[in-house]
Design an enzyme around this catalytic site. Structure first.
Site, PDB file in Angstrom:
ATOM      1  N   SER A  97      -6.814 -12.513   2.812  1.00 46.72           N
ATOM      2  CA  SER A  97      -6.424 -13.923   2.595  1.00 46.72           C
ATOM      3  C   SER A  97      -4.987 -14.153   3.039  1.00 46.72           C
ATOM      4  CB  SER A  97      -6.552 -14.286   1.112  1.00 46.72           C
ATOM      5  OG  SER A  97      -7.853 -14.064   0.661  1.00 46.72           O
ATOM      6  N   TRP A 113     -15.689 -17.641   3.782  1.00 51.00           N
ATOM      7  CA  TRP A 113     -15.014 -17.419   2.506  1.00 51.00           C
ATOM      8  C   TRP A 113     -13.970 -18.507   2.291  1.00 51.00           C
ATOM      9  CZ3 TRP A 113     -16.229 -14.983  -1.588  1.00 51.00           C
ATOM     10  CH2 TRP A 113     -15.259 -14.657  -2.548  1.00 51.00           C
ATOM     11  N   SER A 139      -9.873  -7.725   6.548  1.00 51.15           N
ATOM     12  CA  SER A 139      -9.635  -7.451   5.130  1.00 51.15           C
ATOM     13  C   SER A 139      -9.928  -5.990   4.830  1.00 51.15           C
ATOM     14  CB  SER A 139     -10.549  -8.335   4.270  1.00 51.15           C
ATOM     15  OG  SER A 139     -10.581  -7.862   2.941  1.00 51.15           O
ATOM     16  N   HIS A 161     -15.083  -3.824   1.339  1.00 50.18           N
ATOM     17  CA  HIS A 161     -15.243  -4.055   2.782  1.00 50.18           C
ATOM     18  C   HIS A 161     -15.404  -2.730   3.541  1.00 50.18           C
ATOM     19  CE1 HIS A 161     -14.081  -8.530   2.964  1.00 50.18           C
ATOM     20  NE2 HIS A 161     -14.340  -8.215   1.731  1.00 50.18           N
ATOM     21  N   HIS A 173       9.558 -13.060   3.417  1.00 55.27           N
ATOM     22  CA  HIS A 173      10.668 -13.956   3.055  1.00 55.27           C
ATOM     23  C   HIS A 173      11.149 -14.878   4.175  1.00 55.27           C
ATOM     24  CE1 HIS A 173      10.944 -11.359  -0.475  1.00 55.27           C
ATOM     25  NE2 HIS A 173      11.001 -10.336   0.344  1.00 55.27           N
ATOM     26  N   ASN A 200       6.324 -13.715   0.481  1.00 58.09           N
ATOM     27  CA  ASN A 200       6.329 -12.254   0.400  1.00 58.09           C
ATOM     28  C   ASN A 200       4.896 -11.799   0.183  1.00 58.09           C
ATOM     29  OD1 ASN A 200       6.519  -9.591   0.038  1.00 58.09           O
ATOM     30  ND2 ASN A 200       7.820  -9.641  -1.772  1.00 58.09           N
ATOM     31  N   ARG A 249       3.879  -8.743   1.579  1.00 56.60           N
ATOM     32  CA  ARG A 249       3.913  -7.387   2.127  1.00 56.60           C
ATOM     33  C   ARG A 249       2.891  -6.499   1.429  1.00 56.60           C
ATOM     34  NH1 ARG A 249      10.336  -6.642   1.626  1.00 56.60           N
ATOM     35  NH2 ARG A 249       9.705  -7.320  -0.440  1.00 56.60           N
TER      36      ARG A 249
END
Ligand code: PLP
Length: 366
Positions: free
Chosen positions: A28, A59, A154, A159, A186, A218, A220
């Site tokens: 996502s 989705w 994903s 998955h 950021h 953010n 990450r």
């Protein structure tokens, strides 16, 4: 996020023959930063109010970033047999404001990516491939997730490979890869290579250390996810082969039986799941079939997110429905379900699934 994530990004991109990979903390998030990046390209950026062609089944987080960035969605029905966007409707979906197509290969089965890529090229559209359900599938001699300007995957737990949570964007476009790296963390410059075209370095290290150039997030990934991803990627070809062996048995048992509408394989599916729509011509009582599956302890669920137009959240969207309706997506929503595949020999389970459904859907003469 450190060395393991960086190596995983390189190895994953190399496996798919793409130049750049930018990992995020979910599929996502990969979709979110991929949409965002297209808004900050120097040439021809997407703009609020632009239109995007999308399939009616995917989705929720295929669609949400499009809404969040102010795009207008034009929903196109899927083909009943592949469950992927019906390419015969693309011309009718096009308007002078169309800037992008989002294509999704549903549950392992490749969409007509070669045709859609050509259509996008002809009409100068961005192609966004959400490949979160179809890692390692192939069509027209190429892997899915390599046809778009941006391509997302994903690594969620269920998955094809898992980093528990995780996702990645692949692109061949260097500028996009830099935009993705900045927006992922950021909106700063810290993760950009020296000489990036996105900004000019100034002399003060103190100021450069915290320099923000884009409205970022953010999202990450964790270093642990990168390390797990590297091990998982090595196993991917063998895992895909196991999934495809299971698919072959499923197709042998269920194929040619008109009680069940299956996904017609386009190219080479990486078989996320065993996907079935109960043929309405047989008028089977859906509740009775679901009860039989539950009683037999067979897990099943809605096809992806079903028809997106049927969800309450659609009231927040700016959208139109091409041709005024999406009957195939509605049918898949109402009479479809899937049973999960996994990379191990599931022969006994697939035989059992067949026994249960064969009993629950008694054969009728039509
Ligand atoms: C087509 C599609 N896009 C995006 C996602 C989101 O991926 P994630 O669960 O990693 O956020 C999914 C999740 O299953 C999906 O099926």
């Amino acid at each position: 996020m450190g060395e393991e994530v960086a190596r995983f990004e390189e190895e994953f991109a190399r496996y798919f023959g793409m130049r750049h990979g930018v990992m995020a903390n979910s599929g996502s998030s990969a979709n979110l930063i991929a949409v965002a990046a297209l808004f900050y390209k120097k040439d021809r950026p997407l703009q609020r109010g632009d239109e995007v062609i999308v399939p009616a089944i995917s989705w929720s987080t295929t669609f949400h970033p499009l809404q969040q960035y102010g795009l207008k969605l034009r929903f196109v029905d899927v083909e009943l047999d592949t469950l992927n966007i019906d390419v015969s409707k693309l011309e009718r979906a096009l308007t002078p404001r169309t800037r992008m197509i989002v294509v999704v290969s549903i549950l392992g089965n490749p969409a007509a990516l070669d045709i859609i890529q050509e259509f996008a090229r002809q009409h100068d559209l961005y192609l966004f491939e959400d490949n979160c359900e179809s890692m390692d599938a192939e069509v027209a001699g190429r892997k899915t997730g390599t046809f778009g300007h941006v391509n997302t995957f994903s690594f969620f737990f269920s998955h094809h490979i898992s980093t528990m949570e995780g996702g990645i964007v692949l692109t061949d476009d260097e500028e996009l890869s830099h935009l993705l790296r900045s927006i992922r963390a950021h909106g700063w410059t810290r993760d950009l290579p020296a000489g990036s075209s996105l900004f000019e370095r100034r002399s003060s290290d103190h100021l450069e250390a915290y320099r923000f150039i884009l409205p970022g997030y953010n999202v990450r990934p964790m270093e642990l996810s990168g390390a797990i991803g590297r091990e998982q990627l090595r196993k991917l070809p063998a895992m895909t082969a196991e999934r495809r062996r299971n698919l072959a048995l499923f197709q042998r048992l269920f194929g040619g039986d008109d009680r069940f509408i299956l996904q017609r394989e386009n190219g080479k599916s990486s078989c996320f799941s065993f996907t079935i729509i109960l043929n309405p011509a047989h008028n089977e009582d859906l509740d009775a079939v679901f009860t039989a599956l539950n009683n037999a302890d067979v897990g099943f669920r809605m096809i992806t997110g079903g028809c997106f137009l049927r969800h309450d959240v659609i009231k927040y969207y700016d959208y139109e429905v091409v041709d005024g309706g999406v009957p195939n997506a509605e049918l898949a929503h109402d009479r479809g379900f899937f049973v999960g595949n996994s990379p191990q020999d599931l022969s006994p389970q697939i035989h059992r699934l067949h026994e249960v459904l064969d009993r629950a859907c008694r054969k009728k003469k039509l």
